[in-house]
Scaffold this motif. Structure first.
Motif, short mmCIF file in Angstrom:
data_model
loop_
_atom_site.label_atom_id
_atom_site.label_comp_id
_atom_site.label_asym_id
_atom_site.label_seq_id
_atom_site.Cartn_x
_atom_site.Cartn_y
_atom_site.Cartn_z
N VAL A 280 41.44 31.69 40.74
CA VAL A 280 41.16 33.08 40.37
C VAL A 280 39.73 33.14 39.87
O VAL A 280 39.33 32.35 39.00
N GLU A 281 38.95 34.10 40.37
CA GLU A 281 37.53 34.16 40.02
C GLU A 281 37.09 35.62 39.92
O GLU A 281 37.42 36.44 40.79
N ASP A 282 36.37 35.93 38.84
CA ASP A 282 35.70 37.22 38.68
C ASP A 282 36.70 38.38 38.66
O ASP A 282 36.81 39.16 39.61
N VAL A 283 37.42 38.48 37.53
CA VAL A 283 38.40 39.55 37.33
C VAL A 283 37.90 40.44 36.19
O VAL A 283 37.64 39.95 35.08
N ALA A 284 37.78 41.73 36.44
CA ALA A 284 37.26 42.64 35.42
C ALA A 284 38.29 42.93 34.33
O ALA A 284 37.93 43.14 33.18
N GLY A 285 39.57 42.95 34.68
CA GLY A 285 40.61 43.27 33.72
C GLY A 285 41.32 42.04 33.19
O GLY A 285 40.71 41.00 32.93
N ASN A 286 42.64 42.15 33.03
CA ASN A 286 43.46 41.03 32.57
C ASN A 286 43.89 40.18 33.76
O ASN A 286 44.02 40.67 34.88
N ALA A 287 44.15 38.91 33.49
CA ALA A 287 44.69 38.01 34.51
C ALA A 287 45.89 37.28 33.92
O ALA A 287 45.78 36.70 32.83
N ASN A 288 47.00 37.31 34.63
CA ASN A 288 48.22 36.65 34.17
C ASN A 288 48.75 35.74 35.27
O ASN A 288 49.02 36.20 36.38
N VAL A 289 48.88 34.45 34.97
CA VAL A 289 49.41 33.48 35.91
C VAL A 289 50.65 32.87 35.27
O VAL A 289 50.54 32.18 34.25
N GLU A 290 51.81 33.13 35.84
CA GLU A 290 53.05 32.66 35.24
C GLU A 290 53.98 32.11 36.32
O GLU A 290 54.31 32.80 37.28
N GLY A 291 54.37 30.85 36.15
CA GLY A 291 55.26 30.24 37.12
C GLY A 291 55.14 28.73 37.12
O GLY A 291 54.56 28.13 36.21
N VAL A 292 55.68 28.12 38.16
CA VAL A 292 55.66 26.66 38.33
C VAL A 292 54.69 26.35 39.45
O VAL A 292 55.07 26.38 40.63
N PHE A 293 53.45 26.06 39.11
CA PHE A 293 52.42 25.73 40.09
C PHE A 293 52.02 24.27 39.87
O PHE A 293 51.44 23.92 38.84
N LEU A 294 52.35 23.44 40.85
CA LEU A 294 52.28 21.99 40.67
C LEU A 294 50.91 21.41 40.99
O LEU A 294 50.68 20.23 40.77
N GLY A 295 50.01 22.20 41.53
CA GLY A 295 48.67 21.71 41.83
C GLY A 295 47.71 21.97 40.68
O GLY A 295 48.06 21.81 39.50
#
Length: 459
Positions: A280-295
């Motif tokens: 994720v790159e260059d977000v003007a607002g909020n950023a939410n990453v939620e889950g099972v990401f194994l990398g």
């Protein structure tokens, strides 16, 4: 003397019949929806077979006792052979879905000696108003959305099907039609009759749209790419990657398996589900990453609040101008203008240049925190096992309370108001450095159960 015919007869078990019913249900579900992922369900729910066996034997026992019959054997030769066949079928479904996951562009629905054939076509352009919502769906295939220079919706289609010969594949693809349906201000682009008795026909959809539209894209098996629209984007892929770039509003991405790459977003970003690498790159607002990401999760430049939550880490970062990298063993963060809170375990942590309040809670990992300018907000670091190093400029002013219960505290800072003490396997450092009594500087609290605490001067 009791005749042989008068002896109780052995009851026949119902287990074989139940196995055949269960096997038929598996094939029926696969025929009803070939994309259902029977193999994945089997991997999680195979103990149902043991439950069925136990229920059958319990019914056999109760039935034999009430009828005065002998109980059947725990497992007859016929039942054993049927179980082997059943296990072979289940293993075939598991292997098929494994191939689907690791080779998503191949078609494993059909028997051997089939080839894959494809054809392309276009639908007639259709004018749509500014600000329209476009929903695009395909059960199997890639979705690509890009902006054109007119107010028309243009749809290009690429279909693929497997068959023994090209003519047979053409017959399969002829049954598929792609529709554009309008309801109010929303337009739906989707194929019909995409399934047949031989499996799923792949339908890739490439859309050229007006710049002001909003997009919802959904594929069960394929990649999604959307760029340069000013409306919102909602992407959902069960098996595939998601790429979204240069969007003028909010972005939502839901994955079951795959990578996500999202950049240049003027609104908020929501990423959820399961997968591998996240960028994720260059977000003007909020950023939410939620889950099972194994990398690896990589995030750069978020204007408001970044929240990353997984089973092994929970991070909240305000106004991140730098970068965040999270992988299986390490968290690295640089340049956050607001408060930062990191809660994790079994990870090394490296944090640089946090302007706001810093809170870190870790266990079984080393922690390193560095500042190029004197800190102005509180620093709270708690660790269960591991070294903690805090590096500050020599001109810094602070109050400190550092305790290592089974280790030492080392400090490059010395002064009459600092009181180090290392005794009885416990290291302590308390007091104040620099500043005036009315402005003693931010409070630094550090604790670890097993490890060394190091307070260093930066160059």
């Amino acid at each position: 003397m009791k005749r042989v015919s008068d002896r109780p007869q052995a009851r026949r078990s119902i287990f074989a019949g139940l196995l055949l019913i269960l096997l038929g249900l598996v094939f029926l579900l696969n025929r009803f929806d070939p994309t259902l992922g029977i193999g994945h369900m089997i991997r999680f729910y195979w103990p149902v077979l043991i439950v069925v066996w136990g229920v059958a034997k319990l019914i056999d026992h109760l039935g034999a006792r009430s009828a005065g019959q002998l109980r059947p054997a725990l497992l007859s030769g016929r039942e054993a052979a049927l179980m082997v066949l059943f296990a072979f079928v289940l293993a075939a479904f598991v292997f098929r879905d494994w191939l689907r996951d690791h080779y998503p562009d191949a078609d494993f629905e059909l028997p051997p000696f089939h080839e894959s054939f494809s054809q392309s076509r276009q639908l007639a352009p259709q004018s749509i108003p500014n600000g329209a919502h476009v929903l695009v769906e395909t059960a199997r295939g890639n979705i690509s959305v890009h902006v054109g220079d007119s107010n028309q919706l243009r749809v290009s289609i690429n279909e693929s099907a497997s068959a023994p010969a090209e003519s047979a594949a053409d017959e399969r693809m002829k049954q598929v039609d792609v529709l554009i349906e309008q309801k109010g201000g929303s337009y739906s682009v989707h194929p019909v009759r995409q399934y047949d008795s031989q499996g799923t026909i792949s339908v890739d959809l490439d859309l050229e749209v007006p710049k002001t539209v909003s997009i919802s894209a959904h594929t069960n098996h394929g990649d999604i790419s959307v760029s340069a629209v000013t409306g919102s984007v909602d992407a959902h892929s069960d098996r595939g990657d998601v790429e979204i770039h240069d969007v003028g509003s909010d972005v939502t991405a839901d994955l079951k398996k795959g990578d996500a790459r999202i950049s240049g977003i003027s609104g908020n970003v929501e990423i959820a589900g399961r997968g591998s690498d996240i960028e994720v790159e260059d977000v003007a607002g909020n950023a939410n990453v939620e889950g099972v990401f194994l990398g690896t999760t990589r995030v750069g430049k978020v204007g408001k609040t970044l929240h990353c939550k997984s089973p092994w880490a929970d991070l909240t970062i305000e106004r991140m101008n730098g970068r965040l990298d999270v992988d299986s063993g390490q968290i690295e963060l640089s340049d956050a203008a607001g408060p930062v809170k990191i809660v994790t375990h079994d990870k090394d942590i490296n944090v640089e240049n946090v302007t706001g309040r810093l809170e870190i809670s870790d266990s079984h990992g080393d922690i390193k925190v560095g500042y190029t300018s004197p800190p102005r907000e509180e620093i709270n670091i708690a660790n269960e096992t591991g070294t903690i190093e805090v590096m500050l400029p020599s001109r810094s002013s602070f109050q400190i309370s550092a305790v290592s219960r089974s280790g030492e505290v080392e400090s490059d800072f010395e002064g009459p108001a600092l009181k180090p003490a290392n005794e009885e396997d416990t290291g302590k450092l308390n007091g104040q450095f620099g500043g005036r009594s009315g402005a003693p500087g931010p409070k630094i609290t550090i604790s670890t159960s097993y490890g060394t605490i190091q307070l260093r001067k930066s160059a």
